[in-house]
Design a protein around this motif. Structure first.
Motif, mmCIF file in Angstrom:
data_model
loop_
_atom_site.group_PDB
_atom_site.id
_atom_site.type_symbol
_atom_site.label_atom_id
_atom_site.label_comp_id
_atom_site.label_asym_id
_atom_site.label_seq_id
_atom_site.Cartn_x
_atom_site.Cartn_y
_atom_site.Cartn_z
ATOM 1 N N LEU A 70 -7.365 1.601 5.055
ATOM 2 C CA LEU A 70 -6.223 2.515 5.106
ATOM 3 C C LEU A 70 -6.565 3.860 4.465
ATOM 4 C CD1 LEU A 70 -3.350 0.004 4.357
ATOM 5 C CD2 LEU A 70 -3.853 1.115 6.544
ATOM 6 N N ASP A 71 -7.320 3.833 3.380
ATOM 7 C CA ASP A 71 -7.746 5.089 2.739
ATOM 8 C C ASP A 71 -8.585 5.939 3.686
ATOM 9 O OD1 ASP A 71 -6.385 4.574 0.410
ATOM 10 O OD2 ASP A 71 -8.158 4.013 -0.754
ATOM 11 N N TYR B 77 -10.521 -8.645 7.008
ATOM 12 C CA TYR B 77 -9.314 -8.401 6.200
ATOM 13 C C TYR B 77 -8.559 -9.655 5.778
ATOM 14 C CZ TYR B 77 -10.337 -3.883 8.241
ATOM 15 O OH TYR B 77 -10.979 -2.745 8.645
ATOM 16 N N VAL C 32 -7.767 -7.758 0.064
ATOM 17 C CA VAL C 32 -6.963 -6.585 -0.282
ATOM 18 C C VAL C 32 -7.817 -5.325 -0.387
ATOM 19 C CG1 VAL C 32 -5.404 -5.599 -2.016
ATOM 20 C CG2 VAL C 32 -5.212 -8.021 -1.398
ATOM 21 N N ASP C 33 -8.949 -5.408 -1.070
ATOM 22 C CA ASP C 33 -9.810 -4.220 -1.215
ATOM 23 C C ASP C 33 -10.251 -3.682 0.142
ATOM 24 O OD1 ASP C 33 -9.592 -4.251 -3.949
ATOM 25 O OD2 ASP C 33 -11.501 -5.272 -4.287
ATOM 26 N N LEU D 106 -7.247 -1.935 1.779
ATOM 27 C CA LEU D 106 -6.984 -0.653 1.122
ATOM 28 C C LEU D 106 -8.026 0.395 1.494
ATOM 29 C CD1 LEU D 106 -5.863 -1.901 -2.407
ATOM 30 C CD2 LEU D 106 -4.406 -0.979 -0.578
ATOM 31 N N GLN E 102 3.386 6.854 2.658
ATOM 32 C CA GLN E 102 2.982 5.582 3.260
ATOM 33 C C GLN E 102 3.576 4.490 2.372
ATOM 34 O OE1 GLN E 102 1.544 6.369 5.896
ATOM 35 N NE2 GLN E 102 0.473 8.240 5.412
ATOM 36 N N GLU E 103 4.162 3.508 2.974
ATOM 37 C CA GLU E 103 4.657 2.356 2.219
ATOM 38 C C GLU E 103 4.604 1.142 3.147
ATOM 39 O OE1 GLU E 103 8.627 1.521 -0.309
ATOM 40 O OE2 GLU E 103 7.524 3.360 -0.778
ATOM 41 N N ASN F 94 0.866 -1.179 0.000
ATOM 42 C CA ASN F 94 0.000 0.000 0.000
ATOM 43 C C ASN F 94 0.905 1.233 0.000
ATOM 44 O OD1 ASN F 94 -2.653 1.434 0.532
ATOM 45 N ND2 ASN F 94 -1.412 2.131 2.240
ATOM 46 N N ARG F 95 0.681 2.125 -0.959
ATOM 47 C CA ARG F 95 1.466 3.361 -1.048
ATOM 48 C C ARG F 95 0.531 4.556 -1.138
ATOM 49 N NH1 ARG F 95 4.444 -0.175 -4.469
ATOM 50 N NH2 ARG F 95 6.559 -0.483 -3.715
ATOM 51 N N ALA F 96 0.943 5.650 -0.513
ATOM 52 C CA ALA F 96 0.177 6.900 -0.603
ATOM 53 C C ALA F 96 1.125 8.059 -0.310
ATOM 54 C CB ALA F 96 -0.988 6.896 0.369
#
Length: 197
Positions: A178-179, A90, A171-172, A175, A160-161, A41-43
Motif C-alpha cells: 500500500l505504501d 499477503y 501485515v508488513d 503495508l 486512506q482508512e 491501514n491509515r495514511a
C-alpha cells in the motif's frame, strides 16, 4: 439476532465465558481459535490511482469480471492465480473495506470493499471538506459534527482508512504494498501537487 441470543447454545457459551472470566481464566474467542486477525491501514497522502488499481487487481477479481471467469477458476481457489498470489504474498485476506483518497480524484471518497476473492472500488460521496458545513446534514456542535470534524487535518478530511481481516495475514507485506501505491511526500513537494477540491 434476538432469536440467536435466546438460544440454549448461546446462553451456555455466554455462561462459560462469564465463569472463565470470574475464575480469572483467559477467555478465548473465535479469533484465537481460528487465527483471524485484523489491522487498519491509515495514511494522509493520496494513492496513485493506477498503482492502487494494479495492486487490487493482482489479488482480487472485480465484481463485474467475476461471472466471466471460467467455472473451474471460480469454484477452485487453488486454480485462481490471483488467490494463490494473495496467499503467498499477503496471507488470506478474507475481508477488507474502507475508503481511499485517489490523486486527481480528490473530490470523492473512494470506497473499497472486498469479500473473499471479489472486490469493488467505487466513488461513495464527496469528502466533507468540499461540502459546505450547513449541508452536512448534522447540527453544528452535535456529536456527529464533532466526529466529522475530528477527521480534519491539512488539507481536509481526505485520507486512506482501510481495514483488513483474515488469517495468516502478512501485515508488513500488505503495508509495504500500500505504501508503494502512495504519492511520496517528496513527489508532492516537487510536483506542487495540491488537491483538486
Amino acid at each position: 439476532m434476538l432469536k440467536a441470543t435466546k438460544s440454549l447454545g448461546w446462553i451456555k457459551e455466554i455462561g462459560k465465558i462469564k465463569q472463565n472470566a470470574a475464575e480469572g481464566n483467559e477467555v478465548h474467542g473465535e479469533a484465537d481459535e481460528y487465527g483471524v486477525n485484523s489491522f487498519v491501514n491509515r495514511a494522509r497522502v493520496p494513492f496513485y490511482p493506477a498503482k492502487f488499481a494494479r495492486w487490487v487487481y493482482s489479488i482480487l477479481h472485480f465484481a463485474n469480471e467475476w461471472a466471466k471467469l471460467p467455472t473451474k477458476q471460480r469454484q477452485k481457489m487453488d486454480a485462481d492465480p490471483r488467490y494463490v498470489y494473495m496467499l503467498k504474498e499477503y496471507g488470506n485476506i478474507m475481508r477488507a473495506k474502507g475508503f481511499c483518497w485517489l490523486a486527481e480524484h480528490d473530490s470523492f471518497i473512494i470506497g473499497f470493499a472486498q469479500s473473499g476473492r471479489i472486490g469493488t472500488v467505487a466513488p461513495v460521496m464527496p469528502w466533507y471538506t468540499i461540502i459546505l458545513t450547513d449541508r452536512w446534514g448534522v447540527e453544528k456542535g452535535s456529536e456527529d459534527y464533532k466526529v466529522i470534524t475530528s477527521k480534519f487535518e491539512e488539507p481536509g478530511d481526505q485520507r486512506q482508512e482501510l481495514v483488513f481481516i483474515g488469517t495468516d495475514l502478512k501485515v508488513d507485506n500488505i503495508l509495504k504494498a500500500l505504501d508503494r501505491c502512495l504519492l511520496k511526500k517528496k513527489e508532492l513537494k516537487n510536483t506542487n501537487y495540491t488537491p483538486t477540491s
